[in-house]
Design a protein around this motif. Sequence first.
Motif, mmCIF file in Angstrom:
data_model
loop_
_atom_site.group_PDB
_atom_site.id
_atom_site.type_symbol
_atom_site.label_atom_id
_atom_site.label_comp_id
_atom_site.label_asym_id
_atom_site.label_seq_id
_atom_site.Cartn_x
_atom_site.Cartn_y
_atom_site.Cartn_z
ATOM 1 N N LEU A 199 10.415 -2.922 -4.104
ATOM 2 C CA LEU A 199 10.254 -3.756 -2.913
ATOM 3 C C LEU A 199 9.717 -5.140 -3.273
ATOM 4 N N ALA A 200 8.857 -5.192 -4.282
ATOM 5 C CA ALA A 200 8.230 -6.459 -4.667
ATOM 6 C C ALA A 200 9.108 -7.317 -5.562
ATOM 7 N N ARG B 203 0.848 -1.188 0.000
ATOM 8 C CA ARG B 203 0.000 0.000 0.000
ATOM 9 C C ARG B 203 0.886 1.240 0.000
ATOM 10 N N ALA B 204 0.589 2.186 -0.888
ATOM 11 C CA ALA B 204 1.358 3.426 -0.965
ATOM 12 C C ALA B 204 0.406 4.609 -0.926
ATOM 13 N N GLN C 114 3.518 0.642 2.922
ATOM 14 C CA GLN C 114 3.333 -0.449 3.873
ATOM 15 C C GLN C 114 3.295 -1.771 3.119
ATOM 16 N N VAL C 115 3.829 -2.802 3.749
ATOM 17 C CA VAL C 115 3.829 -4.140 3.154
ATOM 18 C C VAL C 115 3.276 -5.119 4.177
ATOM 19 N N LEU C 116 2.212 -5.827 3.806
ATOM 20 C CA LEU C 116 1.671 -6.888 4.641
ATOM 21 C C LEU C 116 2.185 -8.223 4.135
ATOM 22 N N LEU D 248 4.347 -7.097 9.235
ATOM 23 C CA LEU D 248 4.063 -5.831 8.575
ATOM 24 C C LEU D 248 5.299 -4.945 8.587
ATOM 25 N N ILE D 249 5.534 -4.240 7.473
ATOM 26 C CA ILE D 249 6.581 -3.221 7.388
ATOM 27 C C ILE D 249 5.922 -1.893 7.067
#
Length: 324
Positions: A153-154, A132-133, A220-222, A227-228
């Motif tokens: 990131l992905a 999520r950005a 954010q990364v789930l 979570l980050i």
Amino acid sequence: MNAVDAVVGLDIASGADAQEAGRDRFAERYDAPVFGKFADLLAASVPDVAAICTMEYPRYDLTMQAIEAGVRAIVLEKPMARTVMEAREMVSAAESRGIHLVVCHQMRFSDEFVSAKSALDRGAIGTPYLYRATSFGHLMEQGPHMVDMILWLAGDPEVEWVMGQIADVESGRSTVHPAPAFVLGYVAFVDGARAIFECGRSFQRAVKLPDETWLQKRVQVLGADGLIDSIVAHHCKIMSPSQGNWKTLAQGAASWNRATDAFYKELRDVVHDGGVHRNNGAASLRGFEIIHAIYAAALARDRIAVSPDFDSTALERIMTLGRT
């Protein structure tokens, strides 16, 4: 220019500005020739690196001039071009001549996101399934940073389809990069992960920052196991069962303030020693195509594939709606 000044091995050799005031400022700061036209600069002496710090509308022509002149590297601001077709031609032309074309997506060099990337690469939150950005700047302002960061990131996954919704078109006409002033984008990657983009004036503010607008860039990364949370010039935090609570991986604005310096240091090394810059044109083009596909999906009112023939003119069409 501050970043170039800070990097050993890079020096300002010349400048060009169509505006007299800009030329005067350059002349006051540097003992180097300054021209009214970029073509005159290139005719006088071809630099190793050309930084094209204009708005997106003239950028295609200036970039093609630099490619034709044979500069070794070209730095573009974001968004990298006016249209997808222009961006594709720029990247293709640079690659065919062996020229390093890069876009200044300096978030890849800031500790808030470098720490997040390292944590993801070592599996600290398990398999990521949702990115999520959010940003105050809309999809053509800060959106290029946000899309680029999630792709990085992905691990640069392939995109299966995208969806989009736009709002505040009229107020977006007066922004620096005319486009809808609020956009929601949804991206489905072929590996099963999804990404959500919330970019523009109506975004949800996350934290209390000294700058309540342009520093509000959050990713954010789930993952399956945690979570980050990363915010420009603020922090990178991780929560996972192994941590037991939030752990701060990076904090403060110092790294963000040095990120552009680090961008140019890597460019210097790539030009001297070879290799591929982490903000190379091909990587940046993928993000730029996603942005325009989100606009196309909003216009189509459906999800679409990011293919070579998707409606890359959608943004231009959106900005002419309601005008006669």
